[in-house]
Each structure stands twice: as structure tokens, then as C-alpha cells.
Motif scaffolding. Structure first.
Motif, short mmCIF file in Angstrom:
data_model
loop_
_atom_site.label_atom_id
_atom_site.label_comp_id
_atom_site.label_asym_id
_atom_site.label_seq_id
_atom_site.Cartn_x
_atom_site.Cartn_y
_atom_site.Cartn_z
N LYS A 202 0.83 -1.18 0.00
CA LYS A 202 0.00 0.00 0.00
C LYS A 202 0.88 1.24 0.00
CE LYS A 202 -4.04 -2.13 2.17
NZ LYS A 202 -5.04 -2.08 3.26
N THR B 196 0.91 5.56 -0.14
CA THR B 196 0.16 6.79 0.08
C THR B 196 0.96 8.00 -0.40
OG1 THR B 196 -0.94 5.87 2.04
CG2 THR B 196 -0.93 8.26 1.85
N LYS C 24 -4.13 7.07 -2.69
CA LYS C 24 -3.76 5.78 -2.13
C LYS C 24 -3.79 4.72 -3.23
CE LYS C 24 -5.15 6.51 2.67
NZ LYS C 24 -5.88 5.94 3.83
N GLU D 220 -8.82 -2.26 5.52
CA GLU D 220 -8.14 -1.09 6.10
C GLU D 220 -8.81 -0.74 7.42
OE1 GLU D 220 -6.84 3.40 4.60
OE2 GLU D 220 -7.47 1.85 3.16
N GLU D 221 -8.00 -0.29 8.36
CA GLU D 221 -8.54 0.10 9.66
C GLU D 221 -9.32 1.41 9.53
OE1 GLU D 221 -8.46 -1.74 12.37
OE2 GLU D 221 -7.37 -3.26 11.21
N LEU E 224 -13.98 5.34 4.99
CA LEU E 224 -12.95 4.82 4.10
C LEU E 224 -13.28 5.13 2.64
CD1 LEU E 224 -12.39 1.29 5.71
CD2 LEU E 224 -10.95 3.33 5.96
N ARG F 9 -16.09 -2.22 2.20
CA ARG F 9 -15.66 -1.10 1.36
C ARG F 9 -16.57 -0.98 0.15
NH1 ARG F 9 -10.10 -0.04 2.23
NH2 ARG F 9 -10.38 1.86 0.99
#
Length: 222
Positions: A50, A52, A88, A122-123, A129, A162
Motif C-alpha cells: 500500500k 500513500t 492511495k 483497512e482500519e 474509508l 468497502r
């Protein structure tokens, strides 16, 4: 959005060679991504990468042999508290099915489900999100069944809680098929577990030479 990089297990694929498909183009337009090749080992079945804040420097048109540089990109994305751009990207590598029939095996489907889930999870609160931007992951050169891969990604996104934005890039047949499957499952309130059980049964049919249209079989069974 969280953009999916249809990655090779060695991230970046052929970006420094002759490759010009989705991952290579993404790395060329966002050249900071190439640095990831220096410290990212080959992804295993339970790993993703991942990233960013990568900045896009260029625009393009076309794909593969039709690819052309269009010009510089004007970056207008906002930045977070760390001064990172709100971009992201997640790199997840699909299996390469040199024999396309191999993808209709239960353990191969389970591997792709786990890989997509790892990338999508993802947290944070689900409603906070960003949506996942994806498409024909693992299709094309990797010979994936576009309907099966769309279904796998929908299942993984549902478990990860998501939203999913599926880009078909003008393929109206695929657009209609994916929407038809999604609305059928949504209206019937089908669970991911039920879909997985269906896929297991479908794999059994394929193994015994009874392969039928996946979309039609799903609508009949669920």
C-alpha cells in the motif's frame, strides 16, 4: 479512492523494460512508485503493498502498443497533515493462469479472495474509508475470467466493508454482466458465504467437464 494496481508479484512489472499495461503505465505516470522496487520483495500470497501520497506527473492516452504520452499533469489533490497527497494505491498480484481452466479450482479462488481482501482491508470506520477503484484485475495477459474476477473482488470488498467502483473502460457487455450479477445478489440478500459455496460447486462441475456460463449458473443457483 483507493486505486488498485494490477500488480506483478515483483511490483512494477516491466516498467523499466518493455511493459506497457496497467501497472507499468501507473508507475510511469507516478514515477515515485518506481522507488518501491528498491525495498519491496516478491509479494507472497498473503501480502500486498500500500502506497500513500504518490504524485502524478504525466497524462497519457492509449494502452500497450497504442500508449502515448499526452502531456504534464497538473496535480490538484489536497494534502493530509503529513503533507502527503490524498492518493492511495494498493498493489495486489493476481495469479497467472497459463491454462485458463486452472482458475476454476477452489484453492485458486480462495487464494485470489484472500489476496483481494488483504488489499482492500483497512482500519477505520467503513463509512469514512474511500471507495476502491478497480476493474479487470488479473485478466488480459494473466488470462483471468473477467466475470469471476469481478465476483471475487465484490466478495472481498463486502467482507472488508468497502464500496467498490468497477471500471469497464467502455466494455458494455462486461458492464451489463457485472451490474446484472450485483443487482441479483443484492436483491436476493445473498451472503458471501453462499456465493463461496456456489463457486465451490461450480469448480466441481468444471473439474468433471460440466463447465457452463458462470453468470447464468450463478443466477440459477442463488
Amino acid at each position: 479512492m483507493l486505486q488498485v494496481d494490477f500488480a506483478c508479484s515483483m511490483v512494477g512489472g516491466g516498467v523499466l523494460g518493455n511493459g506497457l499495461v496497467q501497472e507499468e503505465i501507473l508507475f510511469l505516470m507516478n514515477p515515485e512508485l518506481i522507488v518501491a522496487r528498491l525495498f519491496t520483495e516478491k509479494l507472497t500470497d498473503n501480502e500486498c503493498l500500500k502506497i500513500t501520497g504518490a504524485q502524478q506527473y504525466s497524462e497519457y492516452v492509449g494502452y500497450s502498443r497504442d500508449f502515448k504520452w499526452k502531456g504534464p499533469h497538473s496535480e490538484k489533490l489536497p494534502r493530509d497533515g503529513w503533507e502527503r497527497l490524498h492518493r492511495k494505491i494498493v498493489a495486489i498480484d493476481a495469479l497467472n493462469f497459463k491454462n485458463p481452466k486452472e482458475q476454476y479450482q477452489k484453492h485458486k479462488i480462495r487464494r485470489e479472495l484472500n489476496k483481494a481482501f488483504i488489499g482492500f482491508k483497512e482500519e477505520g470506520k467503513p463509512d469514512k474509508l474511500p471507495a476502491i477503484a478497480t476493474g479487470n484485475w488479473g485478466c488480459g495477459a494473466f488470462h483471468g475470467d473477467s466475470i469471476l474476477k469481478a465476483l471475487i473482488q465484490m466478495m472481498a470488498a463486502a467482507v472488508a466493508q468497502r464500496d467498490l467502483v468497477f471500471f469497464t473502460f467502455g466494455d458494455r457487455h462486461l458492464e451489463d454482466a457485472v451490474w446484472d450479477i450485483y443487482t441479483h445478489l443484492r436483491d436476493g440478500k445473498k451472503t458471501v458465504g453462499q456465493i463461496y459455496d456456489f463457486l465451490a460447486a461450480y469448480c466441481h462441475q468444471v473439474a468433471y467437464g460440466e463447465k457452463t456460463d458462470l453468470r447464468r449458473s450463478l443466477k440459477c443457483a442463488l
